[in-house]
Design a protein around this motif. Structure first.
Motif: not given
Ligand code: TMP
Ligand code: ASP
Length: 236
Positions: A5-9, A33-40, A125-131, A213-215
């Motif tokens: 598995y490979e995720g964003k981080a 949601n990965a619109l902004k990317k970098g490597s540090f 886009g990871d929507p807000f949800i409830n139980e 600081r990145f965002r």
């Protein structure tokens, strides 16, 4: 070896043991949601080290997690879990999407912590949800959602104290949970707890010491992570 598995981080690799994985922390950073990317350089190493300190401390306080142990400077050994498709967010102070959605000034203290769920799905886009959504989406039963909320509040209490000792205010954070592959009835804390997944402000100056600081292009991004790690290593 290819990751399973490979995720964003992070990347996950199998091991000789069927229910044990290696979790490797990458230097990549993404936001919105990965619109902004970098490597540090060193981000993976620092997030791994911070997660290890935090998880060990949580285990000492009785919180069950997927952590097994340390492998190398960017890798942890973890129990294989199936991650619940939920992000559990706890907020102590208004910031980020809360401030934006509700029009409440960043830095406003809440009387009691807020716990919220989002549905883990990048396309949506990871929507807000409830139980009720969690139940109908097959993400968690109502009993499980109640358990996640209780655990999240307990973890919040422990983390507030932990970071306070190193002069950091825990503004909010995101955690994830997984069902153990070896015992799917058991839900444990999984994934990372680092400045990528928490908002941490210096208790004296209010300086943001986390991924904001990145965002927000505030500069001193990795310097801030290094400072968080150094404080935890020296005082925690
Ligand atoms: P938010 O204010 O953007 O909803 O973020 C709340 C907390 O969750 C904050 O500490 C950052 C963390 N977070 C993640 O770890 N991953 C994410 O994808 C998002 C959106 C937030
Ligand atoms: N981790 C999320 C992303 O890549 C969002 C964030 O942390 O801001 O896009």
């Amino acid at each position: 070896m290819e990751p399973i598995y490979e995720g964003k981080a992070k990347r996950l690799y199998t091991t000789d043991a069927s229910n044990v994985l290696r979790m490797e922390y990458k230097d990549d950073a993404t936001a919105f949601n990965a619109l902004k990317k970098g490597s540090f350089e060193n981000k993976g190493r620092m997030n791994k080290a911070i997660t290890l300190l935090v998880y060990k401390m949580l285990e000492d306080k009785g919180v069950k997690t997927h952590l097994i142990g340390d492998v190398d400077d960017i890798t942890l050994l973890v129990k294989k879990v199936s991650i619940l498709p939920l992000e559990v967010i706890v907020r102590n102070v208004a910031a980020g999407s809360f401030s934006k959605r509700m029009g409440v000034k960043e830095g406003t203290n809440f009387r009691r912590p807020i716990v919220e769920f989002s549905y883990k799905n990048d396309e949506l886009g990871d929507p807000f949800i409830n139980e009720d959504y969690a139940r109908e989406m097959g993400a968690a039963t109502e009993e499980e959602s109640a358990y996640l909320k209780r655990q999240a509040l307990l973890i919040n209490d422990v983390l507030i104290d932990f970071f306070k000792r190193v002069n950091l205010r825990l503004i909010d954070f995101k955690i994830e949970f997984g069902r153990l592959a070896e015992d799917p009835g058991q839900i444990v804390l999984a994934d990372e707890i680092s400045p990528d997944t928490c908002r941490l402000w210096d208790a004296e100056t209010g300086k943001k010491m986390d991924k904001d600081r990145f965002r927000q292009d505030l500069g001193d991004f990795m310097e801030s992570y290094a400072e968080v790690l150094a404080r935890l290593q020296h005082k925690a």
